[in-house]
Structures are given as C-alpha cells and as structure tokens.
Design a protein around this motif. Structure first.
Motif, PDB file in Angstrom:
ATOM      1  N   ASN A  22       0.794  -1.222   0.000  1.00 31.08           N
ATOM      2  CA  ASN A  22       0.000   0.000   0.000  1.00 31.08           C
ATOM      3  C   ASN A  22       0.829   1.277   0.000  1.00 31.08           C
ATOM      4  O   ASN A  22       0.269   2.356   0.075  1.00 31.08           O
ATOM      5  N   GLU A  23       2.120   1.168  -0.053  1.00 28.31           N
ATOM      6  CA  GLU A  23       3.077   2.260  -0.102  1.00 28.31           C
ATOM      7  C   GLU A  23       3.135   3.097   1.169  1.00 28.31           C
ATOM      8  O   GLU A  23       4.182   3.229   1.765  1.00 28.31           O
ATOM      9  N   MET A  24       2.013   3.655   1.607  1.00 28.69           N
ATOM     10  CA  MET A  24       2.019   4.527   2.775  1.00 28.69           C
ATOM     11  C   MET A  24       0.712   4.331   3.544  1.00 28.69           C
ATOM     12  O   MET A  24      -0.361   4.327   2.946  1.00 28.69           O
ATOM     13  N   MET A  25       0.817   4.136   4.864  1.00 27.22           N
ATOM     14  CA  MET A  25      -0.374   3.930   5.691  1.00 27.22           C
ATOM     15  C   MET A  25      -0.166   4.555   7.060  1.00 27.22           C
ATOM     16  O   MET A  25       0.964   4.702   7.505  1.00 27.22           O
ATOM     17  N   TYR A  26      -1.270   4.879   7.728  1.00 27.81           N
ATOM     18  CA  TYR A  26      -1.191   5.321   9.121  1.00 27.81           C
ATOM     19  C   TYR A  26      -1.656   4.180  10.013  1.00 27.81           C
ATOM     20  O   TYR A  26      -2.240   3.203   9.547  1.00 27.81           O
ATOM     21  N   GLY A  27      -1.353   4.273  11.300  1.00 28.09           N
ATOM     22  CA  GLY A  27      -1.557   3.164  12.223  1.00 28.09           C
ATOM     23  C   GLY A  27      -2.947   2.562  12.214  1.00 28.09           C
ATOM     24  O   GLY A  27      -3.105   1.349  12.055  1.00 28.09           O
ATOM     25  N   TYR A  28      -3.955   3.387  12.407  1.00 27.15           N
ATOM     26  CA  TYR A  28      -5.332   2.870  12.453  1.00 27.15           C
ATOM     27  C   TYR A  28      -5.695   2.181  11.137  1.00 27.15           C
ATOM     28  O   TYR A  28      -6.370   1.157  11.124  1.00 27.15           O
ATOM     29  N   GLU A  29      -5.208   2.722  10.044  1.00 28.69           N
ATOM     30  CA  GLU A  29      -5.463   2.134   8.724  1.00 28.69           C
ATOM     31  C   GLU A  29      -4.876   0.721   8.644  1.00 28.69           C
ATOM     32  O   GLU A  29      -5.486  -0.184   8.061  1.00 28.69           O
ATOM     33  N   ILE A  30      -3.714   0.531   9.243  1.00 25.86           N
ATOM     34  CA  ILE A  30      -3.086  -0.795   9.266  1.00 25.86           C
ATOM     35  C   ILE A  30      -3.968  -1.779  10.029  1.00 25.86           C
ATOM     36  O   ILE A  30      -4.231  -2.883   9.563  1.00 25.86           O
ATOM     37  N   THR A  31      -4.446  -1.363  11.207  1.00 27.79           N
ATOM     38  CA  THR A  31      -5.291  -2.264  11.997  1.00 27.79           C
ATOM     39  C   THR A  31      -6.563  -2.627  11.250  1.00 27.79           C
ATOM     40  O   THR A  31      -7.006  -3.770  11.287  1.00 27.79           O
ATOM     41  N   GLN A  32      -7.141  -1.663  10.549  1.00 30.60           N
ATOM     42  CA  GLN A  32      -8.379  -1.918   9.812  1.00 30.60           C
ATOM     43  C   GLN A  32      -8.145  -2.808   8.592  1.00 30.60           C
ATOM     44  O   GLN A  32      -8.978  -3.644   8.253  1.00 30.60           O
ATOM     45  N   LYS A  33      -7.012  -2.638   7.938  1.00 31.07           N
ATOM     46  CA  LYS A  33      -6.678  -3.471   6.777  1.00 31.07           C
ATOM     47  C   LYS A  33      -6.498  -4.922   7.199  1.00 31.07           C
ATOM     48  O   LYS A  33      -6.979  -5.838   6.529  1.00 31.07           O
ATOM     49  N   VAL A  34      -5.831  -5.137   8.330  1.00 36.64           N
ATOM     50  CA  VAL A  34      -5.653  -6.500   8.839  1.00 36.64           C
ATOM     51  C   VAL A  34      -7.007  -7.097   9.170  1.00 36.64           C
ATOM     52  O   VAL A  34      -7.291  -8.252   8.825  1.00 36.64           O
ATOM     53  N   LYS A  35      -7.852  -6.336   9.813  1.00 44.52           N
ATOM     54  CA  LYS A  35      -9.193  -6.802  10.168  1.00 44.52           C
ATOM     55  C   LYS A  35     -10.005  -7.144   8.917  1.00 44.52           C
ATOM     56  O   LYS A  35     -10.725  -8.138   8.880  1.00 44.52           O
ATOM     57  N   GLU A  36      -9.863  -6.335   7.875  1.00 40.75           N
ATOM     58  CA  GLU A  36     -10.568  -6.571   6.607  1.00 40.75           C
ATOM     59  C   GLU A  36     -10.094  -7.854   5.929  1.00 40.75           C
ATOM     60  O   GLU A  36     -10.886  -8.634   5.405  1.00 40.75           O
ATOM     61  N   ILE A  37      -8.795  -8.089   5.947  1.00 37.47           N
ATOM     62  CA  ILE A  37      -8.216  -9.262   5.278  1.00 37.47           C
ATOM     63  C   ILE A  37      -8.438 -10.529   6.089  1.00 37.47           C
ATOM     64  O   ILE A  37      -8.819 -11.557   5.550  1.00 37.47           O
ATOM     65  N   ALA A  38      -8.137 -10.456   7.385  1.00 32.45           N
ATOM     66  CA  ALA A  38      -8.229 -11.620   8.272  1.00 32.45           C
ATOM     67  C   ALA A  38      -9.164 -11.252   9.414  1.00 32.45           C
ATOM     68  O   ALA A  38      -8.719 -10.770  10.459  1.00 32.45           O
ATOM     69  N   SER A  64       5.915  10.461   8.137  1.00 31.11           N
ATOM     70  CA  SER A  64       5.625  11.842   7.778  1.00 31.11           C
ATOM     71  C   SER A  64       4.220  12.176   8.275  1.00 31.11           C
ATOM     72  O   SER A  64       3.387  11.281   8.444  1.00 31.11           O
ATOM     73  N   PHE A  65       3.991  13.430   8.526  1.00 32.90           N
ATOM     74  CA  PHE A  65       2.697  13.862   9.034  1.00 32.90           C
ATOM     75  C   PHE A  65       1.918  14.554   7.932  1.00 32.90           C
ATOM     76  O   PHE A  65       2.485  15.317   7.147  1.00 32.90           O
ATOM     77  N   LYS A  66       0.622  14.246   7.868  1.00 33.20           N
ATOM     78  CA  LYS A  66      -0.270  14.881   6.898  1.00 33.20           C
ATOM     79  C   LYS A  66      -1.524  15.331   7.619  1.00 33.20           C
ATOM     80  O   LYS A  66      -2.063  14.607   8.452  1.00 33.20           O
ATOM     81  N   LYS A  67      -1.976  16.506   7.268  1.00 32.58           N
ATOM     82  CA  LYS A  67      -3.223  17.019   7.822  1.00 32.58           C
ATOM     83  C   LYS A  67      -4.364  16.500   6.952  1.00 32.58           C
ATOM     84  O   LYS A  67      -4.373  16.676   5.745  1.00 32.58           O
ATOM     85  N   VAL A  68      -5.312  15.813   7.587  1.00 31.47           N
ATOM     86  CA  VAL A  68      -6.482  15.265   6.900  1.00 31.47           C
ATOM     87  C   VAL A  68      -7.705  15.797   7.660  1.00 31.47           C
ATOM     88  O   VAL A  68      -7.976  15.363   8.775  1.00 31.47           O
ATOM     89  N   GLY A  69      -8.403  16.746   7.042  1.00 31.06           N
ATOM     90  CA  GLY A  69      -9.505  17.384   7.746  1.00 31.06           C
ATOM     91  C   GLY A  69      -8.964  18.127   8.951  1.00 31.06           C
ATOM     92  O   GLY A  69      -8.046  18.939   8.833  1.00 31.06           O
ATOM     93  N   ASN A  70      -9.496  17.828  10.106  1.00 27.75           N
ATOM     94  CA  ASN A  70      -9.043  18.459  11.348  1.00 27.75           C
ATOM     95  C   ASN A  70      -7.972  17.650  12.061  1.00 27.75           C
ATOM     96  O   ASN A  70      -7.558  18.017  13.147  1.00 27.75           O
ATOM     97  N   ARG A  71      -7.567  16.546  11.480  1.00 22.63           N
ATOM     98  CA  ARG A  71      -6.606  15.649  12.131  1.00 22.63           C
ATOM     99  C   ARG A  71      -5.256  15.682  11.439  1.00 22.63           C
ATOM    100  O   ARG A  71      -5.165  15.852  10.236  1.00 22.63           O
ATOM    101  N   THR A  72      -4.254  15.424  12.244  1.00 26.90           N
ATOM    102  CA  THR A  72      -2.913  15.210  11.711  1.00 26.90           C
ATOM    103  C   THR A  72      -2.611  13.730  11.879  1.00 26.90           C
ATOM    104  O   THR A  72      -2.700  13.199  12.984  1.00 26.90           O
ATOM    105  N   ARG A  73      -2.296  13.078  10.773  1.00 32.38           N
ATOM    106  CA  ARG A  73      -2.002  11.646  10.806  1.00 32.38           C
ATOM    107  C   ARG A  73      -0.529  11.404  10.527  1.00 32.38           C
ATOM    108  O   ARG A  73       0.074  12.080   9.701  1.00 32.38           O
ATOM    109  N   LYS A  74      -0.008  10.401  11.207  1.00 30.21           N
ATOM    110  CA  LYS A  74       1.372   9.996  10.983  1.00 30.21           C
ATOM    111  C   LYS A  74       1.366   8.813  10.029  1.00 30.21           C
ATOM    112  O   LYS A  74       0.845   7.747  10.351  1.00 30.21           O
ATOM    113  N   TYR A  75       1.905   9.033   8.850  1.00 28.91           N
ATOM    114  CA  TYR A  75       1.964   7.995   7.824  1.00 28.91           C
ATOM    115  C   TYR A  75       3.341   7.351   7.819  1.00 28.91           C
ATOM    116  O   TYR A  75       4.355   8.036   7.969  1.00 28.91           O
ATOM    117  N   TYR A  76       3.338   6.042   7.625  1.00 29.98           N
ATOM    118  CA  TYR A  76       4.572   5.270   7.582  1.00 29.98           C
ATOM    119  C   TYR A  76       4.801   4.760   6.167  1.00 29.98           C
ATOM    120  O   TYR A  76       3.858   4.390   5.467  1.00 29.98           O
TER     121      TYR A  76
END
Length: 111
Positions: A22-38, A64-76
């Motif tokens: 997926n090239e770049m993901m943030y933490g919560y996105e990783i947990t959700q992707k794992v849940k979706e797959i398995a 790296s940090f990206k502002k998404v809406g009102n949140r700042t997410r840390k992408y890996y």
C-alpha cells in the motif's frame, strides 16, 4: 481464530508487507486493513505502535505527518532497507509455513 499468539511474532512481517502493498499507511489504517483481510485477527494499538516505532528506529520505515480534515495523521512508508527486509521476512515466513506443513502432514499420516 482461537488465539492471536501465533501472530505476535509475525506482526513485523505483517506491517512490512502491508506497507509494501500500500506504499504509505497510518496506524489505524493498518489495523483496519488487517481486520478486513483476516477477520479473526485483531492487532491492538498497544502492539502496533511499539512495533512501528521499533521499525522506524531500525531505519526500515520513515514517517511523515499529513493534515487530513481536522486531524494530523502519521503515515509510515518503507525505506529501501525496509523493502529488502519485507521480502526477506516474507520468504522466511513462507519457508517456516512449508516446514510446518511437512511436519503436520507427516504427523497426520502416521496416526
């Protein structure tokens, strides 16, 4: 899935593989992707973030940090060393699974 204990040792491989796919993901996105797959596999934040920080400290990830809406997410994202390590760990895991299948199939056929 009866227990996540078998996956604890594979968390780093899971993270590296997902980031490679997926090239770049943030933490919560990783947990959700794992849940979706398995569906039965749950990765807690208490396990995920220390693993991400260790991978970052080992120079396998950059953040790296990206502002998404009102949140700042840390992408890996994988570094070049992270990409190499991802391939190596995935190959090691495949070899392990093959060896376990040989052992388990031998045991099943001798009973």
């Amino acid at each position: 899935m009866r227990s996540n204990s078998l996956f604890k040792g594979s968390l780093t491989t899971i993270i590296l593989t997902l980031l490679e796919q997926n090239e770049m993901m943030y933490g919560y996105e990783i947990t959700q992707k794992v849940k979706e797959i398995a569906n039965d596999l749950k990765i807690t934040e208490g396990a995920l973030y220390p693993a991400l920080h260790k991978l970052e400290g080992d120079s396998l990830l950059t953040a790296s940090f990206k502002k998404v809406g009102n949140r700042t997410r840390k992408y890996y994202k994988l570094t070049e060393n992270g990409k190499t390590e991802s391939v190596n760990r995935l190959n090691d895991l495949k070899d392990f699974v093959e060896q376990m299948q040989l052992i388990l199939n031998t045991k099943l056929t001798t009973q």
